[in-house]
Design a protein around this motif. Structure first.
Motif, mmCIF file in Angstrom:
data_model
loop_
_atom_site.group_PDB
_atom_site.id
_atom_site.type_symbol
_atom_site.label_atom_id
_atom_site.label_comp_id
_atom_site.label_asym_id
_atom_site.label_seq_id
_atom_site.Cartn_x
_atom_site.Cartn_y
_atom_site.Cartn_z
ATOM 1 N N THR A 133 -26.939 15.720 -0.784
ATOM 2 C CA THR A 133 -27.745 15.373 -0.862
ATOM 3 C C THR A 133 -28.662 14.320 0.185
ATOM 4 O OG1 THR A 133 -26.543 15.138 -3.182
ATOM 5 C CG2 THR A 133 -28.889 13.025 -2.527
ATOM 6 N N ASP A 138 -31.898 20.950 -2.054
ATOM 7 C CA ASP A 138 -31.689 20.547 -3.789
ATOM 8 C C ASP A 138 -31.539 21.943 -4.373
ATOM 9 O OD1 ASP A 138 -33.678 22.432 -2.889
ATOM 10 O OD2 ASP A 138 -35.356 21.688 -4.307
ATOM 11 N N HIS A 161 -24.073 18.731 -10.242
ATOM 12 C CA HIS A 161 -24.346 17.802 -9.642
ATOM 13 C C HIS A 161 -25.967 17.608 -9.316
ATOM 14 C CE1 HIS A 161 -21.145 15.715 -7.783
ATOM 15 N NE2 HIS A 161 -20.420 16.975 -7.957
ATOM 16 N N GLY A 162 -27.148 18.605 -10.254
ATOM 17 C CA GLY A 162 -28.443 18.995 -9.939
ATOM 18 C C GLY A 162 -28.632 19.427 -9.239
#
Length: 211
Positions: A133, A138, A161-162
């Motif tokens: 992050t 991403d 975690h995206g």
């Protein structure tokens, strides 16, 4: 419901999410034990390592960060917990055991981060998610061993975690084809895009990131 697996899942699971804009390559748990026939970890996964090294070369050429993980336990295994208790081959990952060393052909470069872990996921109990992050990452490209274990666990956590998550099928391996294929299928259905080496290398060829 159809008895055919692909037909059963068609139109329900398997949505493609695509590659992200700022990827990082994760090389998960490639270690000598998986390549030494005298070790009970031996899995005959030489082709997976060769594929992962080609992907790594493409990632480095594109300026994409490369992060390696390994499993390392205190000599007393005090930090092994229930995973160490359950999986007997983890004894090879006690600190200093040569089976836990990097395999021939894979040596971390000075600019590549190494994250040591004690559990299946590269994210559990490590700084990986916050590091990615902070770097503005991403998405992650997953390679490594084993498909049904640390790859799957890392895949689920990466998605959770995206991060857009891609599993490079050719660059992952397992000790038997059945769990390898079953887990690739399931990850592709629910958690990640599972793609071939050629697709990832082609994608990386169009990526240019500052190092």
């Amino acid at each position: 419901m159809s008895d055919d697996l692909t037909a059963n899942y068609a139109g329900v699971y398997g949505t493609k999410v695509g590659f992200g804009r700022r990827p990082a390559l994760l090389m998960i748990d490639f270690c000598q034990g998986y390549f030494d026939p005298a070790c009970d970890l031996y899995s005959g996964v030489e082709d997976a390592l060769a594929s992962a090294l080609r992907v790594r070369a493409a990632a480095r050429a594109a300026g994409v960060p490369v992060i390696l993980t390994n499993v390392v336990y205190h000599p007393s295994a005090i930090d092994g917990g229930r995973f160490y208790e359950k999986a007997a081959p983890l004894r090879h990952f006690l600190k200093g055991n040569p089976m836990g060393a990097w395999p021939e052909g894979l040596t971390p470069e000075p600019d590549e981060l190494v994250i040591s872990k004690q559990y299946p996921s590269a994210f559990f109990g490590t700084s990986l998610a916050s590091t990615l992050t902070a770097m503005g990452i991403d998405s992650v490209l997953l390679t490594g061993l084993t498909t049904s274990g640390c790859i799957r666990a890392s895949c689920v956590d990466a998605m959770s975690h995206g991060f857009r998550t891609t599993v490079v099928a050719d660059a992952c391996g397992d000790r038997h084809a059945a769990p390898h294929e079953a887990n690739l299928f399931d990850m592709n259905a629910k958690y990640a895009d599972v793609v071939g080496e050629d697709d990832v290398v082609a994608f990386l060829g169009g990526v240019a990131q500052p190092r």
